[in-house]
Design a protein around this motif. Structure first.
Motif, PDB file in Angstrom:
ATOM      1  N   ALA A   1       0.842  -1.198   0.000  1.00 32.91           N
ATOM      2  CA  ALA A   1       0.000   0.000   0.000  1.00 32.91           C
ATOM      3  C   ALA A   1       0.876   1.246   0.000  1.00 32.91           C
ATOM      4  CB  ALA A   1      -0.923   0.003   1.222  1.00 32.91           C
ATOM      5  N   TYR A   2       0.237   2.369  -0.299  1.00 34.65           N
ATOM      6  CA  TYR A   2       0.877   3.678  -0.191  1.00 34.65           C
ATOM      7  C   TYR A   2       0.091   4.517   0.808  1.00 34.65           C
ATOM      8  CZ  TYR A   2       3.895   2.780  -4.197  1.00 34.65           C
ATOM      9  OH  TYR A   2       4.849   2.254  -5.029  1.00 34.65           O
TER      10      TYR A   2
ATOM     11  N   ASP B   1      -0.283  -2.149  -6.511  1.00 36.34           N
ATOM     12  CA  ASP B   1      -0.111  -3.338  -7.328  1.00 36.34           C
ATOM     13  C   ASP B   1       1.004  -4.206  -6.758  1.00 36.34           C
ATOM     14  OD1 ASP B   1      -2.078  -2.456  -9.079  1.00 36.34           O
ATOM     15  OD2 ASP B   1      -0.643  -1.448 -10.401  1.00 36.34           O
ATOM     16  N   GLY B   2       0.853  -5.509  -6.897  1.00 39.35           N
ATOM     17  CA  GLY B   2       1.844  -6.430  -6.379  1.00 39.35           C
ATOM     18  C   GLY B   2       3.240  -6.162  -6.940  1.00 39.35           C
ATOM     19  N   GLY B   3       4.214  -6.045  -6.068  1.00 37.14           N
ATOM     20  CA  GLY B   3       5.597  -5.822  -6.474  1.00 37.14           C
ATOM     21  C   GLY B   3       6.021  -4.374  -6.502  1.00 37.14           C
TER      22      GLY B   3
ATOM     23  N   PRO C   1       0.323   8.330   3.470  1.00 32.42           N
ATOM     24  CA  PRO C   1       0.557   9.771   3.306  1.00 32.42           C
ATOM     25  C   PRO C   1       1.994  10.052   2.897  1.00 32.42           C
ATOM     26  CG  PRO C   1       0.446   9.175   5.627  1.00 32.42           C
ATOM     27  CD  PRO C   1      -0.011   7.969   4.863  1.00 32.42           C
ATOM     28  N   SER C   2       2.175  11.137   2.145  1.00 36.72           N
ATOM     29  CA  SER C   2       3.505  11.544   1.667  1.00 36.72           C
ATOM     30  C   SER C   2       4.167  10.455   0.840  1.00 36.72           C
ATOM     31  CB  SER C   2       4.409  11.944   2.837  1.00 36.72           C
ATOM     32  OG  SER C   2       3.852  12.985   3.588  1.00 36.72           O
ATOM     33  N   SER C   3       3.357   9.620   0.188  1.00 34.86           N
ATOM     34  CA  SER C   3       3.843   8.528  -0.671  1.00 34.86           C
ATOM     35  C   SER C   3       4.690   7.508   0.073  1.00 34.86           C
ATOM     36  CB  SER C   3       4.645   9.099  -1.860  1.00 34.86           C
ATOM     37  OG  SER C   3       3.845   9.939  -2.653  1.00 34.86           O
ATOM     38  N   VAL C   4       4.439   7.363   1.371  1.00 35.33           N
ATOM     39  CA  VAL C   4       5.145   6.358   2.157  1.00 35.33           C
ATOM     40  C   VAL C   4       4.749   4.965   1.680  1.00 35.33           C
ATOM     41  CG1 VAL C   4       5.273   5.288   4.447  1.00 35.33           C
ATOM     42  CG2 VAL C   4       5.475   7.764   4.205  1.00 35.33           C
ATOM     43  N   ALA C   5       5.752   4.109   1.486  1.00 35.69           N
ATOM     44  CA  ALA C   5       5.519   2.730   1.085  1.00 35.69           C
ATOM     45  C   ALA C   5       5.202   1.889   2.323  1.00 35.69           C
ATOM     46  CB  ALA C   5       6.748   2.173   0.373  1.00 35.69           C
ATOM     47  N   ILE C   6       4.168   1.052   2.218  1.00 40.50           N
ATOM     48  CA  ILE C   6       3.740   0.212   3.335  1.00 40.50           C
ATOM     49  C   ILE C   6       3.701  -1.234   2.852  1.00 40.50           C
ATOM     50  CG2 ILE C   6       1.955  -0.226   5.053  1.00 40.50           C
ATOM     51  CD1 ILE C   6       0.919   2.631   4.544  1.00 40.50           C
TER      52      ILE C   6
END
Length: 257
Positions: A90-91, A127-129, A93-98
Motif C-alpha cells: 500500500a501507499y 499493485d503487487g511488487g 501519506p507523503s507517498s510512504v511505502a507500506i
C-alpha cells in the motif's frame, strides 16, 4: 534502518503496544507454531524456532503457552493450523511505502480485513511488487545497551561480531540495531551470545532501501492510524514502512502519549 524499529521510531507507540499485549502474544505464538512446523520442535536444531521462543520470552509470553505452541507446530499435540504467508502492499501519506506481512489460515479473510484497514484510514492498496521492490530481506538483531549492570558500546559489538561481519550496527537510543544478510542472521546472533551479551530479538525482516521523509505531524498521525489499524488485525504479523520522521515530528508524537 527505515520503518518501525524497536528503539527509535516506535517509542511513542509503547503504550499502545502494551495495551494490545493479548494480540501481541497471539502473533508471537503463531510464529512459534510455524517455526516448529517448518524446522521441527527442537530449538537447538532449529534456529528460527530458537529466536521465535526468545522473542516470546522477552515479551513475557507464559512458558506454558510457548510449550504448547511448539507441540502444536511440531505435531506432538493436536490443534495446530496451517498458515500461509501473504504480502500486501500500500501507499500512505507523503507517498510512504507500506508492506504488510500476513500469516493466515484464511486468505480471503486476510485480504478483506487488510483492504478495509487500508482504505478506511486514507491509504491505497498498491499493485503487487510495486512496493515490495523498495524493500530487502535482512537479518535484524536488536541489542539493549543495558547489559547486567554495564552499558554496551558500539565498539563492544564490533569486537564481538568482527568475524561474523554484520552489514551495519546502528545506534538507536536505548539499544543497537544490527543489520545482516538474511543468511548471516544466526551466525551474528551466536557471535553476540558467545561474547556474553543478551539480545532482544533476531528476525528476518524487510528493510527499506531508502527513506521517505515525514515532516508534518498530521501526516505522521495519519500513518500511525494506518499502521495501528493493520497491526490490530489477527492475520497481520508485521507492518513495514519507509517512513522517516523528522526530530520535530518524533518529539510531537512523543508528547501525545
Amino acid at each position: 534502518m527505515s520503518g518501525h524499529s524497536k528503539w527509535a521510531t516506535t517509542k511513542h507507540k509503547k503504550a499502545a503496544i502494551d495495551a494490545k499485549r493479548g494480540k501481541l502474544f497471539a502473533k508471537l505464538i503463531k510464529n512459534i507454531e510455524v517455526a516448529a512446523r517448518m524446522g521441527g520442535g527442537d530449538p537447538s536444531g532449529n534456529p528460527t524456532l530458537y529466536d521465535a521462543i526468545q522473542k516470546a520470552k522477552k515479551n513475557s509470553v507464559p512458558a506454558d503457552n510457548i510449550d504448547r505452541a511448539v507441540k502444536r507446530g511440531s505435531g506432538a499435540e493436536g490443534g495446530g493450523a496451517s498458515y500461509d504467508t501473504i504480502m500486501y502492499e500500500a501507499y500512505g501519506p507523503s507517498s510512504v511505502a507500506i508492506l504488510i506481512e500476513c500469516l493466515t489460515d484464511n486468505r480471503n479473510r486476510a485480504f478483506a480485513d487488510v483492504r478495509i484497514a487500508v482504505t478506511r484510514n486514507g491509504a491505497t492498496l498498491a499493485d503487487g511488487g510495486s512496493v515490495q521492490r523498495l524493500f530487502t530481506r535482512k537479518g535484524v538483531i536488536e541489542v539493549a545497551k543495558k547489559q547486567d549492570g554495564r552499558t554496551l558500546t558500539e565498539d563492544d559489538l564490533l569486537e564481538a561480531t568482527m568475524e561474523a561481519m554484520p552489514e551495519e550496527i546502528n545506534d538507536a537510543g536505548e539499544g543497537f540495531t544490527l543489520l545482516t544478510d538474511a543468511s548471516d542472521l544466526v551466525e551474528v546472533r551466536k557471535a553476540i551470545q558467545a561474547a556474553g551479551y543478551d539480545y532482544e530479538s533476531a528476525d528476518v525482516a524487510f528493510v527499506a532501501s531508502f527513506d521517505q521523509a515525514i515532516d508534518t505531524v498530521e501526516a505522521a498521525q495519519k500513518l500511525e492510524r494506518i499502521v495501528d489499524a493493520l497491526e490490530d488485525l489477527d492475520d497481520v504479523q508485521n507492518v513495514y514502512t519507509n517512513a522517516q520522521y523528522s526530530p520535530e515530528v518524533e518529539a510531537a508524537l512523543a508528547d501525545e502519549d
